[in-house]
Design a protein around this motif. Sequence first.
Motif, PDB file in Angstrom:
ATOM      1  N   LEU A   4       0.823  -1.201   0.000  1.00  0.00           N
ATOM      2  CA  LEU A   4       0.000   0.000   0.000  1.00  0.00           C
ATOM      3  C   LEU A   4       0.860   1.255   0.000  1.00  0.00           C
ATOM      4  N   ARG A   5       0.377   2.272  -0.694  1.00  0.00           N
ATOM      5  CA  ARG A   5       1.039   3.569  -0.719  1.00  0.00           C
ATOM      6  C   ARG A   5       0.487   4.432   0.410  1.00  0.00           C
ATOM      7  N   GLY A   6       1.175   5.513   0.707  1.00  0.00           N
ATOM      8  CA  GLY A   6       0.847   6.347   1.856  1.00  0.00           C
ATOM      9  C   GLY A   6      -0.589   6.807   1.967  1.00  0.00           C
ATOM     10  N   HIS A   7      -1.120   7.434   0.914  1.00  0.00           N
ATOM     11  CA  HIS A   7      -2.462   8.005   1.073  1.00  0.00           C
ATOM     12  C   HIS A   7      -3.540   6.940   1.185  1.00  0.00           C
ATOM     13  N   HIS A   8      -3.283   5.750   0.680  1.00  0.00           N
ATOM     14  CA  HIS A   8      -4.288   4.693   0.807  1.00  0.00           C
ATOM     15  C   HIS A   8      -4.463   4.224   2.245  1.00  0.00           C
ATOM     16  N   THR A  41      -2.671  -8.807   9.503  1.00  0.00           N
ATOM     17  CA  THR A  41      -2.238  -8.889   8.100  1.00  0.00           C
ATOM     18  C   THR A  41      -1.041  -7.975   7.875  1.00  0.00           C
ATOM     19  N   TRP A  42      -0.049  -8.515   7.166  1.00  0.00           N
ATOM     20  CA  TRP A  42       1.168  -7.757   6.859  1.00  0.00           C
ATOM     21  C   TRP A  42       0.922  -6.782   5.718  1.00  0.00           C
ATOM     22  N   VAL A  43       1.497  -5.603   5.850  1.00  0.00           N
ATOM     23  CA  VAL A  43       1.408  -4.547   4.842  1.00  0.00           C
ATOM     24  C   VAL A  43       2.810  -4.016   4.593  1.00  0.00           C
ATOM     25  N   GLN A  44       3.143  -3.867   3.320  1.00  0.00           N
ATOM     26  CA  GLN A  44       4.406  -3.226   2.959  1.00  0.00           C
ATOM     27  C   GLN A  44       4.083  -1.851   2.397  1.00  0.00           C
ATOM     28  N   ILE A  45       4.765  -0.837   2.902  1.00  0.00           N
ATOM     29  CA  ILE A  45       4.589   0.531   2.414  1.00  0.00           C
ATOM     30  C   ILE A  45       5.433   0.682   1.151  1.00  0.00           C
ATOM     31  N   ILE A  46       4.799   1.111   0.067  1.00  0.00           N
ATOM     32  CA  ILE A  46       5.526   1.258  -1.199  1.00  0.00           C
ATOM     33  C   ILE A  46       5.320   2.660  -1.770  1.00  0.00           C
ATOM     34  N   ALA A  47       6.144   3.004  -2.738  1.00  0.00           N
ATOM     35  CA  ALA A  47       5.996   4.246  -3.494  1.00  0.00           C
ATOM     36  C   ALA A  47       5.264   3.916  -4.790  1.00  0.00           C
ATOM     37  N   GLY A  48       4.396   4.781  -5.210  1.00  0.00           N
ATOM     38  CA  GLY A  48       3.715   4.605  -6.485  1.00  0.00           C
ATOM     39  C   GLY A  48       2.554   3.627  -6.424  1.00  0.00           C
ATOM     40  N   ILE A  69      -0.436  13.140  -6.156  1.00  0.00           N
ATOM     41  CA  ILE A  69      -0.754  11.962  -5.330  1.00  0.00           C
ATOM     42  C   ILE A  69       0.522  11.466  -4.643  1.00  0.00           C
ATOM     43  N   ASP A  70       1.622  11.446  -5.379  1.00  0.00           N
ATOM     44  CA  ASP A  70       2.905  11.060  -4.778  1.00  0.00           C
ATOM     45  C   ASP A  70       3.254  11.988  -3.610  1.00  0.00           C
ATOM     46  N   ASN A  71       2.974  13.281  -3.774  1.00  0.00           N
ATOM     47  CA  ASN A  71       3.245  14.244  -2.711  1.00  0.00           C
ATOM     48  C   ASN A  71       2.359  13.964  -1.490  1.00  0.00           C
ATOM     49  N   ARG A  72       1.093  13.635  -1.726  1.00  0.00           N
ATOM     50  CA  ARG A  72       0.191  13.304  -0.619  1.00  0.00           C
ATOM     51  C   ARG A  72       0.702  12.068   0.114  1.00  0.00           C
ATOM     52  N   ASP A  73       1.171  11.069  -0.634  1.00  0.00           N
ATOM     53  CA  ASP A  73       1.764   9.874  -0.018  1.00  0.00           C
ATOM     54  C   ASP A  73       2.904  10.276   0.913  1.00  0.00           C
ATOM     55  N   ARG A  74       3.806  11.121   0.408  1.00  0.00           N
ATOM     56  CA  ARG A  74       4.980  11.546   1.170  1.00  0.00           C
ATOM     57  C   ARG A  74       4.577  12.260   2.454  1.00  0.00           C
ATOM     58  N   ILE A  75       3.617  13.177   2.343  1.00  0.00           N
ATOM     59  CA  ILE A  75       3.165  13.939   3.509  1.00  0.00           C
ATOM     60  C   ILE A  75       2.567  13.012   4.569  1.00  0.00           C
ATOM     61  N   ILE A  76       1.749  12.072   4.147  1.00  0.00           N
ATOM     62  CA  ILE A  76       1.117  11.146   5.093  1.00  0.00           C
ATOM     63  C   ILE A  76       2.158  10.257   5.755  1.00  0.00           C
ATOM     64  N   LEU A  77       3.086   9.720   4.966  1.00  0.00           N
ATOM     65  CA  LEU A  77       4.117   8.863   5.559  1.00  0.00           C
ATOM     66  C   LEU A  77       4.987   9.648   6.542  1.00  0.00           C
ATOM     67  N   GLU A  78       5.319  10.891   6.204  1.00  0.00           N
ATOM     68  CA  GLU A  78       6.090  11.727   7.143  1.00  0.00           C
ATOM     69  C   GLU A  78       5.300  11.954   8.423  1.00  0.00           C
ATOM     70  N   LYS A  79       4.021  12.257   8.287  1.00  0.00           N
ATOM     71  CA  LYS A  79       3.164  12.502   9.454  1.00  0.00           C
ATOM     72  C   LYS A  79       3.117  11.275  10.364  1.00  0.00           C
ATOM     73  N   LEU A  80       3.085  10.100   9.746  1.00  0.00           N
ATOM     74  CA  LEU A  80       2.992   8.857  10.507  1.00  0.00           C
ATOM     75  C   LEU A  80       4.353   8.321  10.945  1.00  0.00           C
ATOM     76  N   LEU A  82       6.417   6.752   8.926  1.00  0.00           N
ATOM     77  CA  LEU A  82       6.625   5.485   8.213  1.00  0.00           C
ATOM     78  C   LEU A  82       7.524   5.717   7.008  1.00  0.00           C
ATOM     79  N   LYS A  83       8.175   4.649   6.553  1.00  0.00           N
ATOM     80  CA  LYS A  83       9.131   4.732   5.446  1.00  0.00           C
ATOM     81  C   LYS A  83       8.760   3.767   4.331  1.00  0.00           C
ATOM     82  N   ILE A  84       9.095   4.150   3.111  1.00  0.00           N
ATOM     83  CA  ILE A  84       8.932   3.278   1.949  1.00  0.00           C
ATOM     84  C   ILE A  84       9.723   1.994   2.209  1.00  0.00           C
TER      85      ILE A  84
END
Length: 138
Positions: A4-8, A41-48, A69-80, A82-84
């Motif tokens: 899953l990507r960040g914003h999802h 359930t295991w989740v891997q954080i991915i880009a794209g 959308i990529d920028n939104r992913d980045r912002i959410i992952l930073e907020k949380l 979490l890393k790719i």
Amino acid sequence: MYKLRGHHLFCLLGYQGMGYSQEYVENMTQVHQTLRSDPQTWVQIIAGPDHLCEKYPNSGEYHCQDPHIDNRDRIILEKLGLKIGQVLKWKDIETTIQKNTVPSDIEVICETCSWRSYGVCEEGIQHIMEGKGLRKVQ
């Protein structure tokens, strides 16, 4: 394991059976219900593009590769925090969301999202903050 990507991560919190196409809704419902019923359930954080993007309708611009959308992913992952590439259980993602977000974050982070007007994402974050997990799809 879901990729899953960040914003999802936020989209899943607000998910209530709406989507871009029937195929997309069926896929999102399956992912959501799996995570809801088995938060181990295991989740891997991915880009794209991720597991949910696989069923995005092939009609016009492919939103899943939009730089906004990529920028939104980045912002959410930073907020949380979490890393790719990180792999963790969904319950741990919920705990991270619970500790690092409030419902009003949606107004800023997801300002341009077409689904924001429904208010379901704020409700989803509130549900997580209360320790209730993912909401049942109505």
